[in-house]
Design a protein around this motif. Structure first.
Motif, PDB file in Angstrom:
ATOM      1  N   ILE A  65       0.858  -1.188   0.000  1.00 49.56           N
ATOM      2  CA  ILE A  65       0.000   0.000   0.000  1.00 49.56           C
ATOM      3  C   ILE A  65       0.892   1.235   0.000  1.00 49.56           C
ATOM      4  O   ILE A  65       1.837   1.317   0.789  1.00 49.56           O
ATOM      5  N   TRP A  66       0.582   2.214  -0.854  1.00 53.89           N
ATOM      6  CA  TRP A  66       1.363   3.447  -0.884  1.00 53.89           C
ATOM      7  C   TRP A  66       0.933   4.360   0.252  1.00 53.89           C
ATOM      8  O   TRP A  66      -0.255   4.529   0.520  1.00 53.89           O
ATOM      9  N   PHE A  67       1.924   4.932   0.945  1.00 50.33           N
ATOM     10  CA  PHE A  67       1.700   5.912   2.000  1.00 50.33           C
ATOM     11  C   PHE A  67       2.459   7.190   1.664  1.00 50.33           C
ATOM     12  O   PHE A  67       3.529   7.131   1.062  1.00 50.33           O
ATOM     13  N   PRO A  68       1.940   8.353   2.065  1.00 53.43           N
ATOM     14  CA  PRO A  68       2.603   9.626   1.751  1.00 53.43           C
ATOM     15  C   PRO A  68       3.984   9.790   2.385  1.00 53.43           C
ATOM     16  O   PRO A  68       4.821  10.506   1.844  1.00 53.43           O
ATOM     17  N   THR A  69       4.223   9.130   3.515  1.00 56.39           N
ATOM     18  CA  THR A  69       5.526   9.264   4.174  1.00 56.39           C
ATOM     19  C   THR A  69       6.099   7.901   4.540  1.00 56.39           C
ATOM     20  O   THR A  69       5.358   6.937   4.752  1.00 56.39           O
ATOM     21  N   TYR A  70       7.414   7.867   4.653  1.00 54.43           N
ATOM     22  CA  TYR A  70       8.104   6.646   5.070  1.00 54.43           C
ATOM     23  C   TYR A  70       7.647   6.225   6.465  1.00 54.43           C
ATOM     24  O   TYR A  70       7.433   5.044   6.724  1.00 54.43           O
ATOM     25  N   THR A  71       7.480   7.200   7.352  1.00 58.20           N
ATOM     26  CA  THR A  71       7.082   6.897   8.730  1.00 58.20           C
ATOM     27  C   THR A  71       5.718   6.221   8.768  1.00 58.20           C
ATOM     28  O   THR A  71       5.531   5.246   9.498  1.00 58.20           O
ATOM     29  N   GLN A  72       4.769   6.702   7.973  1.00 56.49           N
ATOM     30  CA  GLN A  72       3.456   6.071   7.924  1.00 56.49           C
ATOM     31  C   GLN A  72       3.551   4.637   7.415  1.00 56.49           C
ATOM     32  O   GLN A  72       2.919   3.734   7.965  1.00 56.49           O
ATOM     33  N   ALA A  73       4.337   4.423   6.384  1.00 57.34           N
ATOM     34  CA  ALA A  73       4.504   3.078   5.835  1.00 57.34           C
ATOM     35  C   ALA A  73       5.145   2.156   6.865  1.00 57.34           C
ATOM     36  O   ALA A  73       4.702   1.024   7.068  1.00 57.34           O
ATOM     37  N   LYS A  74       6.176   2.644   7.520  1.00 58.76           N
ATOM     38  CA  LYS A  74       6.884   1.844   8.528  1.00 58.76           C
ATOM     39  C   LYS A  74       5.962   1.525   9.706  1.00 58.76           C
ATOM     40  O   LYS A  74       5.947   0.400  10.206  1.00 58.76           O
ATOM     41  N   ASN A  75       5.189   2.512  10.153  1.00 65.06           N
ATOM     42  CA  ASN A  75       4.274   2.293  11.273  1.00 65.06           C
ATOM     43  C   ASN A  75       3.155   1.313  10.923  1.00 65.06           C
ATOM     44  O   ASN A  75       2.672   0.586  11.787  1.00 65.06           O
ATOM     45  N   PHE A  76       2.733   1.283   9.666  1.00 65.67           N
ATOM     46  CA  PHE A  76       1.711   0.328   9.232  1.00 65.67           C
ATOM     47  C   PHE A  76       2.259  -1.084   9.341  1.00 65.67           C
ATOM     48  O   PHE A  76       1.565  -1.990   9.788  1.00 65.67           O
ATOM     49  N   GLY A  77       3.502  -1.271   8.933  1.00 67.26           N
ATOM     50  CA  GLY A  77       4.158  -2.563   9.070  1.00 67.26           C
ATOM     51  C   GLY A  77       3.672  -3.601   8.084  1.00 67.26           C
ATOM     52  O   GLY A  77       3.170  -3.287   7.010  1.00 67.26           O
ATOM     53  N   VAL A  78       3.790  -4.861   8.476  1.00 64.40           N
ATOM     54  CA  VAL A  78       3.399  -6.001   7.648  1.00 64.40           C
ATOM     55  C   VAL A  78       2.186  -6.659   8.289  1.00 64.40           C
ATOM     56  O   VAL A  78       2.166  -6.895   9.493  1.00 64.40           O
ATOM     57  N   LYS A  79       1.203  -6.936   7.466  1.00 64.53           N
ATOM     58  CA  LYS A  79      -0.009  -7.577   7.965  1.00 64.53           C
ATOM     59  C   LYS A  79      -0.413  -8.696   7.003  1.00 64.53           C
ATOM     60  O   LYS A  79      -0.158  -8.615   5.808  1.00 64.53           O
TER      61      LYS A  79
END
Length: 88
Positions: A65-79
């Motif tokens: 999933i694309w996120f606007p920031t690296y931090t958001q992507a990292k916080n989402f993690g793997v599911k």
């Protein structure tokens, strides 16, 4: 994923399908560009569209999933969740 040079090529805001990244864009190596999917357990009825591809080392069953920031992507993690393919 996010639009950072470490995670993409030299055009981090352009997807493999040639579109600009935006909310609702996902990457997958199996489904055709333009395929619409839902991820009900995480996002309810929100519709995502396959517009990008992943590194070839990822299996066809991975979705990014694309996120606007690296931090958001990292916080989402793997599911691990089921998706619903709506149309392709």
């Amino acid at each position: 994923y996010s639009s950072t040079p470490e995670q993409t090529d030299d055009t981090p805001f352009i997807t493999a399908s040639g579109k600009c990244v935006k909310d609702g864009v996902i990457a997958n190596n199996m489904l055709p560009f333009g395929t619409k999917v839902r991820i009900p357990k995480l996002y309810g009825n929100k519709v995502f569209v396959v517009e990008d591809r992943m590194n070839k080392k990822k299996s066809n069953y991975h979705i990014d999933i694309w996120f606007p920031t690296y931090t958001q992507a990292k916080n989402f993690g793997v599911k691990t969740v089921d998706i619903e393919v709506l149309e392709s």
